[in-house]
Design an enzyme around this catalytic site. Structure first.
Site, short mmCIF file in Angstrom:
data_model
loop_
_atom_site.label_atom_id
_atom_site.label_comp_id
_atom_site.label_asym_id
_atom_site.label_seq_id
_atom_site.Cartn_x
_atom_site.Cartn_y
_atom_site.Cartn_z
N GLU A 250 0.65 -5.25 -4.57
CA GLU A 250 1.06 -4.05 -5.46
C GLU A 250 2.54 -3.38 -4.78
OE1 GLU A 250 -1.55 -0.98 -2.55
OE2 GLU A 250 -2.47 -1.71 -4.38
N HIS A 293 -3.38 4.26 -3.02
CA HIS A 293 -3.47 3.81 -1.52
C HIS A 293 -2.37 4.36 -0.69
CE1 HIS A 293 -5.19 -0.10 -3.28
NE2 HIS A 293 -6.16 0.79 -2.93
#
Length: 697
Positions: A250, A293
């Site tokens: 990511e 996150h």
């Protein structure tokens, strides 16, 4: 004068290399890095692995241990401070060191709250537990920096996490974490992932394709994880049970670039390399935002999602746009055929990514603007005026308001995620790209004492022989490094300009300061920084749902005609939420928001999520994409129906539920009698959401 061009000479290159490979015990020596690298073998868990739990008697740990024991994990006991006895028929010891003597574990799972987790990790490292798995989210960043300083000085312990779903061996029936067990059966595919929910989707896809899994390593979504994607790949390429590999990356950091470099080398030296497929979440992420996150954002000079995709393609990886494609893609690769399907981009290198393949707009490497005051839930960004006040309080020179920073340069104190060290970033340009940027790691325990100011001056094309220049630059660097540690920042980004006084000096013209919210939330520290937060510059909708543990980011419309962001998204898990936005764009739609309910979606969080999504008048359809892991699919379905009725919703809702109890959840939605559309397949669900949204626009 500070110029906006860069000429790096041999001395600068030598100094930069020396700073990366030599230094003190805490952060720099290549020998120290090699020592921690020697613990990678500890990731190879299996039926032989003796597991203990720190915090075994806690509610969540107890439930997890029962599941894992029933599945076959060899749990030998646990630790509870100040207590010695028995729990679940297993011995419980008062300290980790005592548990090491009695239980002789190979691994420990740390199941304690974030404010206790750092001390628990340190205790495990000091007791030389071979594998330490930390699942807690919101461990203060600077606590993790200190833990990395410990890890680099030893050769016994390997850390997985923090903010990790853990590590699981399906072939060896060993789970250290909270992965949904129904997704895992013994098989051929090794998984290494930054996202928990995307790794579960990947496991589910390989399960449905009849491949199963070998080892799944969840490196976690923290800014500084103890194990990287590259580390996980090193285990999987050598694992005899692993025949194919799925890599889940990511935005944020350079882990995927490092992984691509490893894969290139692996393919060069291996006669029959294992097939590798990869996915990158965050293609459509808003630059400068933290996407759920803690580590899902780009620091100055870090690559974009597009850069990572290109690097992995160049390493001969097949790129997929959704984790449900991993199973079919890896199956075809194992059978010797090149995968070719919608949402799949195969080598050779050079094939362009276009809309209707994988939508990846070309973006320059991120050297962020110091003037961006964006606020996000997992961090505190200060407005520039507040940052200037903080600088003045610490005796640092701030340029007067008449200064024009036309030829300024970038100086920042932040993190080098590749080396897991704090660093100083210097560039002759604030927006010239990563090629003009250089990082200078330093020892966190020493601070600015060992920083080579001359090397930084040379990088900024300043006269390193001028004592006045060096003194002025040293004042700023030392002050920023001190502020970084004292106030637990993750980014102190400034633009420097030359003063207009007769004597040459340097001043700070712009400032973008980001601080770790977990320091206050988990550690009960930095209340003064918390008080500086200015909510008047934030989105009220984001603030409203923040207290419910929901991360909501409003996304912009597209630049093209008719590209209105008209699909609301409701997703559990940051990685899955990023990928949902990406995959909708790939299918021709556009999400109006990123929304992560968190790993434990409840009927209340689902209702609050719908409320905030529907405040956006652009939303004509809501797409709910849930993977049942910690929360079961049927529970989520009931929560959706309850929210739909309570809110008297008129907007249609498309629901895709996968994972634990997925069939039950889908059936509940289908039989509700409400304008809810239940799907199993992502493409069908996305297509329906796009159809409904466009029809109502």
């Amino acid at each position: 004068m500070i110029r906006s061009t860069l000429h790096v000479g041999p001395r600068a290159k030598a100094i930069g290399q020396a700073r990366r490979t030599t230094g003190s015990r805490g952060f720099a020596s290549s020998l120290v890095r090699h020592n921690y690298d020697s613990t990678i073998k500890n990731l190879k868990i299996g039926s032989h692995t003796r597991v203990m739990f720190q915090g075994l008697t806690g509610k969540q740990a107890t439930a997890n241990a029962k599941e894992s024991l029933q599945w076959g994990t060899n749990i030998v006991g646990g630790v509870r401070p100040g207590f010695e006895g028995e729990h679940l028929g297993l011995p419980v010891l008062p300290t980790v060191r005592r548990a090491m003597e009695v239980l002789k574990p190979d691994a420990t799972g740390i199941y304690v709250a974030a404010h206790q987790a750092a001390a628990a990790i340190e205790e495990a490292i000091e007791a030389e537990v071979p594998l330490v798995v930390a699942v807690a989210e919101h461990i203060p960043l600077h606590d993790m920096i200190r833990i990395h300083a410990m890890l680099k000085t030893q050769t016994k312990s390997r850390l997985v996490g923090a903010n990790s779903p853990g590590i699981i061996s399906a072939t060896g029936k060993c789970r250290i974490g909270f992965q949904p067990l129904p997704c895992f059966i013994p098989g051929k595919v090794g998984i290494v992932a930054r996202s928990g929910t995307l790794s579960y989707e990947t496991a589910g896809s390989t399960l449905r394709s009849g491949l199963g899994q070998s080892i799944c390593i969840g490196v976690g979504g923290d800014i500084l994880p103890g194990t990287s994607l590259r580390d996980g790949l090193r285990v999987l390429v050598e694992d005899g049970d692993t025949e194919a590999i799925a890599l889940v990356g990511e935005i944020g950091g350079e882990a995927e670039i490092d992984a691509a470099d490893f894969i290139k080398d692996y393919r060069t030296r291996t006669e029959k390399p294992k097939p590798i497929a990869a996915i990158i979440g965050g293609i459509e992420a808003v630059p400068g935002r933290i996407m759920g996150h803690a580590g899902a954002f780009a620091l100055p000079g870090e690559p974009s999602a597009q850069d990572k995709i290109k690097a992995l393609q160049a390493a001969n990886c097949t790129i997929v746009n959704h984790p449900s494609r991993f199973g079919p893609v890896l199956k075809s690769m194992l059978e010797g055929s090149a995968p070719s399907a919608y949402g799949v981009a195969s080598p050779p290198v050079g094939a362009g990514f276009q809309r209707r393949r994988i939508h990846t707009a070309i973006r320059r490497p991120n050297v962020s603007s110091a003037g961006n005051g964006t606020q996000q839930r997992r961090s505190i960004y200060l407005t520039q005026s507040t940052a200037f006040d903080l600088l003045r309080q610490h005796g640092l020179p701030v340029a007067d308001s008449t200064s024009t920073p036309d030829e300024g340069c970038l100086l920042a104190v932040t993190l080098n995620r590749s080396t897991r060290s704090p660093c100083i970033v210097a560039s002759t340009s604030t927006n010239g790209g990563a090629r003009k940027l250089k990082r200078f790691d330093y020892d966190y325990t020493v601070g600015a004492e060992d920083v080579d100011i001359g090397a930084i001056a040379q990088q900024l094309e300043l006269d390193a022989s001028d004592e006045g220049i060096i003194s002025s630059l040293r004042t700023i660097v030392t002050g920023l490094v001190t502020l970084f540690a004292e106030k637990e920042a993750f980014l102190l980004e400034t633009q420097l300009i030359a003063s207009k006084s007769s004597a040459f000096s340097i001043a700070i013209a712009t400032a973008r300061f980001g601080f770790d919210d977990a320091a206050h939330r988990s550690g009960n520290r930095q209340a003064d920084i918390q008080a500086l937060r200015d909510t008047s510059v934030e989105d009220p909708a984001e603030i409203e749902v923040e207290k419910h543990g929901i991360v909501y980011v409003k996304l912009p419309n597209g630049s093209g005609e008719g590209e209105i962001a008209n699909i609301g998204t409701l997703v559990n898990g940051a990685g899955l939420a990023m990928n949902t936005v990406d995959a909708l764009a790939h299918a021709g739609g556009r999400a109006a928001n990123f929304l992560d309910t968190g790993g434990k979606a409840t009927s209340e969080t689902v209702k609050k999520s719908f409320e905030v999504i529907l405040k956006d008048p652009r939303v004509k359809c809501v797409f709910v994409n849930i993977f049942g892991g910690l929360t079961l699919g049927d529970m989520i379905a009931r929560g959706i129906i309850m929210a739909f009725r309570d809110l008297n919703m008129s907007v249609p809702v498309v629901v895709r539920i996968r994972g634990s109890n997925e069939k039950e959840g889908q059936q509940i939605i289908a039989e509700s009698g409400l304008p809810l559309f239940a799907f199993d397949d992502f493409d069908e669900a996305a297509g329906k959401a796009i159809e409904l949204a466009n029809a109502a626009s």
